[in-house]
Scaffold this motif. Sequence first.
Motif, PDB file in Angstrom:
ATOM      1  N   THR A   1     -23.796  11.151  40.252  1.00 52.90           N
ATOM      2  CA  THR A   1     -23.839  12.283  39.150  1.00 52.90           C
ATOM      3  C   THR A   1     -22.718  13.971  39.315  1.00 52.90           C
ATOM      4  O   THR A   1     -22.548  13.760  40.741  1.00 52.90           O
ATOM      5  N   TRP A   2     -22.106  14.641  38.086  1.00 53.62           N
ATOM      6  CA  TRP A   2     -21.595  15.680  38.476  1.00 53.62           C
ATOM      7  C   TRP A   2     -22.397  16.855  39.853  1.00 53.62           C
ATOM      8  O   TRP A   2     -21.846  16.954  40.248  1.00 53.62           O
ATOM      9  N   ASP A   3     -23.848  16.540  39.764  1.00 46.46           N
ATOM     10  CA  ASP A   3     -24.629  17.901  40.109  1.00 46.46           C
ATOM     11  C   ASP A   3     -24.355  17.304  41.298  1.00 46.46           C
ATOM     12  O   ASP A   3     -24.288  18.029  41.855  1.00 46.46           O
ATOM     13  N   GLU A   4     -24.797  15.420  42.216  1.00 45.30           N
ATOM     14  CA  GLU A   4     -25.790  15.491  43.127  1.00 45.30           C
ATOM     15  C   GLU A   4     -23.659  15.465  43.800  1.00 45.30           C
ATOM     16  O   GLU A   4     -23.341  15.422  45.279  1.00 45.30           O
ATOM     17  N   THR A   5     -22.115  14.929  43.035  1.00 49.04           N
ATOM     18  CA  THR A   5     -20.822  15.523  43.753  1.00 49.04           C
ATOM     19  C   THR A   5     -20.866  16.704  44.344  1.00 49.04           C
ATOM     20  O   THR A   5     -20.077  17.284  45.279  1.00 49.04           O
TER      21      THR A   5
ATOM     22  N   VAL B   1      -5.586  13.585  38.679  1.00 58.05           N
ATOM     23  CA  VAL B   1      -5.170  12.544  40.058  1.00 58.05           C
ATOM     24  C   VAL B   1      -6.452  12.439  40.075  1.00 58.05           C
ATOM     25  O   VAL B   1      -6.908  10.892  40.799  1.00 58.05           O
ATOM     26  N   GLY B   2      -7.861  12.405  40.873  1.00 59.35           N
ATOM     27  CA  GLY B   2      -9.255  11.670  40.499  1.00 59.35           C
ATOM     28  C   GLY B   2      -9.579  10.363  39.822  1.00 59.35           C
ATOM     29  O   GLY B   2      -9.873   9.848  40.227  1.00 59.35           O
TER      30      GLY B   2
ATOM     31  N   THR C   1     -16.343  16.420  28.988  1.00 56.83           N
ATOM     32  CA  THR C   1     -15.407  16.303  27.527  1.00 56.83           C
ATOM     33  C   THR C   1     -14.251  15.053  29.546  1.00 56.83           C
ATOM     34  O   THR C   1     -13.625  14.389  29.362  1.00 56.83           O
ATOM     35  N   LEU C   2     -14.409  15.444  30.329  1.00 60.61           N
ATOM     36  CA  LEU C   2     -13.379  14.825  32.160  1.00 60.61           C
ATOM     37  C   LEU C   2     -13.650  13.215  31.341  1.00 60.61           C
ATOM     38  O   LEU C   2     -13.373  12.635  31.940  1.00 60.61           O
TER      39      LEU C   2
ATOM     40  N   TYR D   1     -14.611  15.668  44.678  1.00 59.90           N
ATOM     41  CA  TYR D   1     -15.373  15.277  43.638  1.00 59.90           C
ATOM     42  C   TYR D   1     -15.694  14.354  42.424  1.00 59.90           C
ATOM     43  O   TYR D   1     -16.122  14.017  42.321  1.00 59.90           O
ATOM     44  N   CYS D   2     -13.800  14.294  42.270  1.00 55.71           N
ATOM     45  CA  CYS D   2     -14.103  13.370  41.647  1.00 55.71           C
ATOM     46  C   CYS D   2     -14.106  12.283  41.955  1.00 55.71           C
ATOM     47  O   CYS D   2     -14.852  10.830  41.250  1.00 55.71           O
TER      48      CYS D   2
END
Length: 226
Positions: free
Chosen positions: A96-100, A182-183, A131-132, A86-87
């Motif tokens: 987006t984070w949601d889409e991943t 790593v991602g 934050t990421l 997902y990263c």
Amino acid sequence: MSFRTAYNALATPFVLGKLALRGRRRDRAAALTHGVEGPRYCERIWVRLDEVREESLTRGAKTAVVMGGDWYKNARPLTDNPKIAYCLRHWRDGLTWDETGAIDYTMGQISDNVVYDHLTTKAQVLRRFATLDRIFEQVRRENRIRPVREYRFLRYREQGGLMFHIGPDGRPMFAGGGHHRVGMALSLGLREVPAMVLLAHPNGLWALPRLRQPVGTEAAPLIQES
């Protein structure tokens, strides 16, 4: 001066001194058994990401442990790890984070375990991913993953950094610590990341002197000399 700053100033010499003493004992024992190629306590290696193919599913190892056997066979392709996957979808592919699926994945882990990565609520999850993203922008600007002692107090060598095993062919295998970093590195195409050695297969110890050197300081290929 904040309480945390004052505490770190007072505690650092004691904690690091204790870790250094432990490290020297472990290093001497490893040198007697395995010579200069033996892994050192919490030592930093430089992992070339284009050489990493797999994630080891062997967990629970301490740092700098030489262990034979077939533990390295318990593995999967690196990008099959759901966090790393997902990263890549987010930072490399622009979803987006949601889409991943990252939000659903993390909330599912919280549902199963109550606490996951120190998170218990969706609000905390959203803050973590924000934050990421900020950390990712820092990594992009600097074009590197920082060694752990540049951003954490009370760390000895690379303690608390990315975790890798060394397989019998000398290749580093991701060992489950530092998925998001790593991602980030893979998404940005970084050549190398600093890491700490956990397990090392005795047949792969020949690669450690090379892995101790950052990219560009030597050009030895990842081929064991006969």
